[in-house]
Design an enzyme around this catalytic site. Structure first.
Site, PDB file in Angstrom:
ATOM      1  N   ASP A 102      28.246  -5.636 -24.565  1.00 14.65           N
ATOM      2  CA  ASP A 102      29.332  -6.561 -24.928  1.00 14.65           C
ATOM      3  C   ASP A 102      29.729  -7.155 -23.885  1.00 14.65           C
ATOM      4  OD1 ASP A 102      31.851  -6.342 -27.727  1.00 14.65           O
ATOM      5  OD2 ASP A 102      31.877  -7.675 -25.517  1.00 14.65           O
ATOM      6  N   GLU A 150      27.516 -10.111 -28.307  1.00 14.50           N
ATOM      7  CA  GLU A 150      26.993  -8.573 -28.340  1.00 14.50           C
ATOM      8  C   GLU A 150      25.888  -8.581 -28.856  1.00 14.50           C
ATOM      9  OE1 GLU A 150      29.557  -6.084 -30.862  1.00 14.50           O
ATOM     10  OE2 GLU A 150      30.131  -7.815 -32.082  1.00 14.50           O
TER      11      GLU A 150
HETATM   12  P1  TTP Z   1      35.197  -9.592 -28.189  1.00 15.03           P
HETATM   13  O1  TTP Z   1      33.919  -9.329 -27.464  1.00 15.03           O
HETATM   14  O2  TTP Z   1      35.801  -9.011 -29.301  1.00 15.03           O
HETATM   15  O3  TTP Z   1      36.234 -10.137 -27.063  1.00 15.03           O
HETATM   16  P2  TTP Z   1      36.099 -10.433 -25.711  1.00 15.03           P
HETATM   17  O4  TTP Z   1      34.737 -10.260 -25.301  1.00 15.03           O
HETATM   18  O5  TTP Z   1      37.082 -11.751 -25.438  1.00 15.03           O
HETATM   19  O6  TTP Z   1      36.889  -9.217 -25.110  1.00 15.03           O
HETATM   20  P3  TTP Z   1      36.113  -7.748 -24.558  1.00 15.03           P
HETATM   21  O7  TTP Z   1      36.284  -7.721 -23.029  1.00 15.03           O
HETATM   22  O8  TTP Z   1      37.275  -6.796 -24.948  1.00 15.03           O
HETATM   23  O9  TTP Z   1      34.993  -7.488 -25.261  1.00 15.03           O
HETATM   24  O10 TTP Z   1      34.859 -11.024 -28.759  1.00 15.03           O
HETATM   25  C1  TTP Z   1      33.862 -12.135 -27.949  1.00 15.03           C
HETATM   26  C2  TTP Z   1      34.452 -13.614 -28.159  1.00 15.03           C
HETATM   27  O11 TTP Z   1      34.779 -14.079 -29.452  1.00 15.03           O
HETATM   28  C3  TTP Z   1      35.717 -13.707 -27.359  1.00 15.03           C
HETATM   29  O12 TTP Z   1      35.565 -13.742 -25.805  1.00 15.03           O
HETATM   30  C4  TTP Z   1      36.398 -14.824 -28.043  1.00 15.03           C
HETATM   31  C5  TTP Z   1      36.043 -14.667 -29.359  1.00 15.03           C
HETATM   32  N1  TTP Z   1      36.827 -14.212 -30.365  1.00 15.03           N
HETATM   33  C6  TTP Z   1      37.855 -15.181 -31.056  1.00 15.03           C
HETATM   34  O13 TTP Z   1      37.869 -16.174 -30.872  1.00 15.03           O
HETATM   35  N2  TTP Z   1      38.913 -14.465 -31.859  1.00 15.03           N
HETATM   36  C7  TTP Z   1      39.041 -13.252 -32.020  1.00 15.03           C
HETATM   37  O14 TTP Z   1      39.854 -12.820 -32.599  1.00 15.03           O
HETATM   38  C8  TTP Z   1      38.043 -12.348 -31.013  1.00 15.03           C
HETATM   39  C9  TTP Z   1      38.344 -10.685 -31.482  1.00 15.03           C
HETATM   40  C10 TTP Z   1      37.116 -12.720 -30.341  1.00 15.03           C
HETATM   41 MG    MG Z   2      33.224  -8.782 -25.692  1.00 19.70          MG
END
Ligand code: TTP
Ligand code: MG
Length: 358
Positions: free
Chosen positions: A8, A111
């Site tokens: 991820d 991911e």
């Molecule tokens: P995630 O993998 O949940 O979050 P992330 O990559 O930003 O952070 P982490 O380091 O915790 O993995 O989500 C991937 C992408 O999806 C994120 O960069 C932006 C998008 N996203 C949204 O647009 N809205 C949301 O509510 C979430 C959770 C993610």
């Molecule tokens: Mg992420």
């Protein structure tokens, strides 16, 4: 013995923006989905780890995030989401992951689950994932966190354990201990409602959940959810990846005028073949089957296909085969063509798509 990894990317959208905006080096970054209703209406899509320290997180109203940013020590930049750009980065990253895996399941834009059973040992799987993370960093300048375990559930939760830029390996013997003290709300698939119901049953940790007799879980949550909670609390999960691999890539276009003439259609086939190949290239694929798609003036849709002698990553065989298929089709129809499409399929190991004749 299955060995599955989950990878991820860290604060993915924000990391992508950091790559192309060196001037933001000493800023936190917040990515926003503006609703357009008023200047700051909308929600935070993601926040980088600096902005998270200021209390900003995904799903928060942008106005609230800006208030928090105003009180933060670091400067925090607010940018509008550019999903097309993040999509192209994602595709290149997944290509790197794919090169190292028996199989992958792309679970979202940032991911993937990675089949590593053929590694034969957790040590080897760890080496592979370390290489994958380094290559992603080297080629795209974004960090990824990874987890390795005996199934998707454990791998997914392991990748969350040491974010950002970390890796956690949970061998089968370590699963119970890994889950024991974890809050039930951290169990993948347990939402706030279920967590609350469990709290009402005095269950706060996964270890506590494991103590509850399965019959009681079924009585409270129903057969499916009850059983699923019972299994999850024991770290049991699927060892099978879903098939998310691209089966075919196509482009279709409306002609500037309805026609029966090959000389009108040929340049369009050339452009379509080029567009399709661009996407085949991006994914590092080779194709073995070519289709031409026709929509006639009467809006009937036809497909004609041909399998090549061997898979290829060259553009010319796609163009030539499509050209032949078009010319054969023109021989057999009396209708004018209104739209024309070119499709490449049967990518390397992927099974044949049965999309013909729709
Ligand atoms: P995630 O993998 O949940 O979050 P992330 O990559 O930003 O952070 P982490 O380091 O915790 O993995 O989500 C991937 C992408 O999806 C994120 O960069 C932006 C998008 N996203 C949204 O647009 N809205 C949301 O509510 C979430 C959770 C993610
Ligand atoms: Mg992420």
């Amino acid at each position: 013995m299955a060995i599955i990894a989950h990878i991820d990317l860290d604060s993915f959208f924000a990391s992508c923006e950091r790559v192309r905006s060196p001037d933001l080096d000493d800023h936190g970054i917040v990515i926003c989905m503006y609703s357009g209703r008023s200047k700051d209406s909308g929600a935070v899509s993601t926040a980088d780890y600096t902005a998270r320290d200021a209390g900003i997180h995904a799903g928060m109203p942008i106005t609230r995030a800006k208030d928090l940013a105003a009180d933060a020590e670091e400067d925090i930049a607010f940018l509008a989401a550019d999903k097309e750009y993040y999509g192209t980065v994602s595709e290149r990253v997944m290509r790197i992951v794919r090169e190292h895996a028996d199989d992958i399941e792309v679970a979202s834009i940032d991911e993937a689950y990675v089949e590593l059973s053929s590694c034969g040992s957790y040590r080897e799987a760890e080496t592979v994932m370390e290489t994958v993370r380094q290559e992603i960093m080297g080629q795209e300048q974004v960090t990824a966190s990874a987890g390795i375990g005996p199934n998707k559930l454990v791998a997914k939760m392991a990748s969350d354990r040491d974010k950002p830029d970390g890796m956690t390996v949970i061998r089968p013997d370590d699963v119970e201990q890994f889950l024991e003290g974890m809050p039930v709300s951290d169990l993948y698939g347990v939402g706030p409602k279920t967590a609350e119901q469990l709290h009402d049953m005095d269950v706060t940790t996964v270890g506590g959940l494991r103590e509850i007799p399965v019959q009681r879980l079924i009585a409270t949550f129903g057969e499916n959810r009850g059983l699923s909670l019972h299994e999850k609390s024991r770290g049991k999960g699927s060892e099978t990846l879903e098939d998310t691999e691209q089966k075919q890539l196509s482009r279709i276009r409306t002609l500037s005028q309805n026609t029966q003439s090959m000389s009108d259609i040929r340049p369009v086939i050339r452009e379509l073949a080029r567009d399709v190949m661009e996407r085949v290239d991006e994914r590092g694929l080779r194709y073995a089957r070519v289709s031409a798609i026709f929509v006639t003036t009467e809006l009937d849709r036809h497909t004609r296909s041909r399998t090549l002698k061997a898979p290829t990553d060259a553009e010319e065989p796609l163009f030539r085969a499509a050209e032949d298929l078009v010319s054969d089709f023109l021989e057999e129809t009396s209708s004018d063509i209104r739209r024309i499409g070119v499709r490449a399929a049967e990518f390397d190991d992927t099974e044949q798509q049965t999309l013909d004749g729709f």
